[in-house]
Design an enzyme around this catalytic site. Structure first.
Site, PDB file in Angstrom:
ATOM      1  N   ASP A 181      -1.047   3.338   6.018  1.00 37.44           N
ATOM      2  CA  ASP A 181      -1.293   4.664   6.616  1.00 37.44           C
ATOM      3  C   ASP A 181      -2.001   4.521   7.960  1.00 37.44           C
ATOM      4  O   ASP A 181      -1.659   5.188   8.940  1.00 37.44           O
ATOM      5  CB  ASP A 181      -2.049   5.600   5.655  1.00 37.44           C
ATOM      6  CG  ASP A 181      -3.033   4.887   4.748  1.00 37.44           C
ATOM      7  OD1 ASP A 181      -3.041   3.643   4.748  1.00 37.44           O
ATOM      8  OD2 ASP A 181      -3.804   5.557   4.044  1.00 37.44           O
ATOM      9  N   TYR A 230      13.216  -0.546  -4.025  1.00 40.96           N
ATOM     10  CA  TYR A 230      14.660  -0.485  -3.796  1.00 40.96           C
ATOM     11  C   TYR A 230      15.448  -1.284  -4.831  1.00 40.96           C
ATOM     12  O   TYR A 230      16.656  -1.422  -4.723  1.00 40.96           O
ATOM     13  CB  TYR A 230      14.994  -0.984  -2.388  1.00 40.96           C
ATOM     14  CG  TYR A 230      14.569   0.001  -1.320  1.00 40.96           C
ATOM     15  CD1 TYR A 230      13.230   0.319  -1.161  1.00 40.96           C
ATOM     16  CD2 TYR A 230      15.490   0.614  -0.489  1.00 40.96           C
ATOM     17  CE1 TYR A 230      12.816   1.227  -0.204  1.00 40.96           C
ATOM     18  CE2 TYR A 230      15.089   1.524   0.473  1.00 40.96           C
ATOM     19  CZ  TYR A 230      13.756   1.832   0.607  1.00 40.96           C
ATOM     20  OH  TYR A 230      13.347   2.736   1.544  1.00 40.96           O
ATOM     21  N   ASP A 246      11.057   0.472   5.829  1.00 40.17           N
ATOM     22  CA  ASP A 246      12.054   1.507   6.068  1.00 40.17           C
ATOM     23  C   ASP A 246      11.408   2.663   6.840  1.00 40.17           C
ATOM     24  O   ASP A 246      11.902   3.112   7.882  1.00 40.17           O
ATOM     25  CB  ASP A 246      12.588   1.990   4.706  1.00 40.17           C
ATOM     26  CG  ASP A 246      13.852   2.819   4.830  1.00 40.17           C
ATOM     27  OD1 ASP A 246      14.315   3.039   5.967  1.00 40.17           O
ATOM     28  OD2 ASP A 246      14.384   3.247   3.794  1.00 40.17           O
ATOM     29  N   LYS A 250      -0.663  -1.781   1.144  1.00 37.82           N
ATOM     30  CA  LYS A 250      -1.514  -0.758   0.520  1.00 37.82           C
ATOM     31  C   LYS A 250      -2.190  -1.430  -0.673  1.00 37.82           C
ATOM     32  O   LYS A 250      -2.182  -0.909  -1.804  1.00 37.82           O
ATOM     33  CB  LYS A 250      -0.646   0.443   0.100  1.00 37.82           C
ATOM     34  CG  LYS A 250      -1.413   1.674  -0.298  1.00 37.82           C
ATOM     35  CD  LYS A 250      -1.965   2.463   0.864  1.00 37.82           C
ATOM     36  CE  LYS A 250      -2.811   3.627   0.374  1.00 37.82           C
ATOM     37  NZ  LYS A 250      -3.538   4.313   1.449  1.00 37.82           N
TER      38      LYS A 250
END
Ligand code: NAD
Length: 336
Positions: free
Chosen positions: A208, A128, A232, A175
């Site tokens: 995930d 972002y 988000d 991740k």
């Protein structure tokens, strides 16, 4: 007339359903008897016509002065146009912590009845940062910025929040198996901070897998600690677990300033029709009340929301009812 000094709050109605739900939230907050002075400022697509920019400087000045804002959603064009107002506000005012409590509410039909978790999202960096460029035609590079400073302070925020609110466990979501350096740094910072909080359990989960586990059994989650983008996406997923975006509030918190805004966007599909659920905006106002120490007023709105939902006659369409935004507002005020 109350002799207590009013809380002066910058009010940003925003775009789409923003003006409708924010007007309802202001009416409900005012009905608690807590004195407020609302300083209305236009930001978002609706500000461009009059001010030539989606984020006029006087909006920032107003929030810097008041330190408090209640904000409606603002529209961001997809793939073109102005930068997101909410992202810009968070970065400019260094509102580094995005706090989103996600809780099952009585009488709201959803797949689960016992969800009570908190999303803590880093709010100032990651993808972002808005740093992207065309390397050569057909190849674009977006920079994911992760710093030790921002990761450490959001981790500390999550643990401090957990301690203050008797939460038991923080799970850092990542991740780092793929993004070994960036998410690896985020995890290193979380681990270091976790060591300072022996009374709060700490664990890690790949993003995930987190999504799947949340959908399978959200009751095993307590506090989720995430970078900006994962936060988000996971926020909306979590909203879906408890009945949708119409009921999930949020706060953007920094050292000096705080902006309270629901998780949802401008909902252009229902804007201007008196159909939007005002509860997420109202509950964001409840977070504001707690932030300024008005616990009794906050509790009384929470109780009114629970009663309204249990009664079942004043639910908006997203919750399976037929009530309008203003009918929900009026019933809430009657129940206060
Ligand atoms: P959205 O949250 O606006 O809408 C998603 C779905 O949820 C829609 O079907 C909508 O009708 C429904 N919904 C959302 N809020 C609701 C409410 N209060 N009551 C009933 N139903 C509700 O998400 P989107 O469509 O992805 O985004 C629309 C615009 O909002 C975009 O321009 C986006 O950039 C902006 N946005 C702004 C913010 C913010 O200002 N903080 C946050 C998210 C999205």
């Amino acid at each position: 007339m109350s002799r207590r000094p009013p809380h002066t709050v910058t009010l940003i109605p925003g775009d789409g359903i923003g003006p409708e739900v924010m007007a309802a939230a202001v009416r409900v907050l005012t009905a608690t008897g807590i004195p407020f002075e609302w300083e209305t400022q236009q930001a978002g697509a609706s500000a461009i016509g009059e001010h030539g920019t989606a984020l006029p400087e006087k909006v920032l000045e107003s929030i810097r002065k008041n330190k408090l804002a209640l904000k409606g959603p603002t529209e961001t064009p997809v793939g073109t146009g102005h930068r997101s107002v909410h992202v810009e506000l968070r970065i400019q005012l260094d509102l580094y912590a995005n706090l989103r409590p996600v809780k099952s509410l009585p009488g709201v039909k959803s797949r689960y009845e016992d969800v009570d978790l908190v999303v803590v999202r880093e709010n100032t960096e990651d993808l972002y940062s808005g740093l992207e460029h065309v390397v050569v035609p057909g190849v674009v590079e977006s920079l994911k910025i992760i710093t030790e400073k921002a990761s450490t302070r959001i981790a500390r925020f999550a643990f401090d929040y957990s301690r203050a609110h008797s939460r038991k466990k923080v799970i850092a979501v990542h991740k780092a198996n793929i993004m070994k350096l960036s998410d690896g740094l985020f995890l290193d910072c979380c681990r270091k901070v976790a060591k300072e909080y022996a009374d709060v359990a700490y664990d890690e989960m790949i993003v995930d897998n987190t999504c799947m586990q949340l959908v399978l059994d959200p009751s095993r989650f307590d506090v989720l600690l995430l970078e900006n983008l994962y936060g988000d996406i996971v926020s909306d997923l979590c909203a879906g677990l408890v009945g949708g975006l119409g009921i999930v509030p949020g706060a953007n918190l920094g050292v000096r300033h705080a902006i309270f805004e629901a998780v949802h966007g401008t909902a252009p599909d229902i804007a201007g029709k008196n159909l939007a659920n005002p509860l997420a905006a109202v509950l964001s106002g409840v977070l504001l009340l707690r932030h300024v120490g008005q616990r009794r007023a906050a509790d009384s709105i929470d109780r009114a929301v629970s009663r309204l939902l249990r009664e079942g006659r004043h639910r908006t369409r997203d919750l399976g009812g037929r009530a309008t935004t203003s009918a929900v507002r009026d019933r809430l005020i009657a129940l206060l």
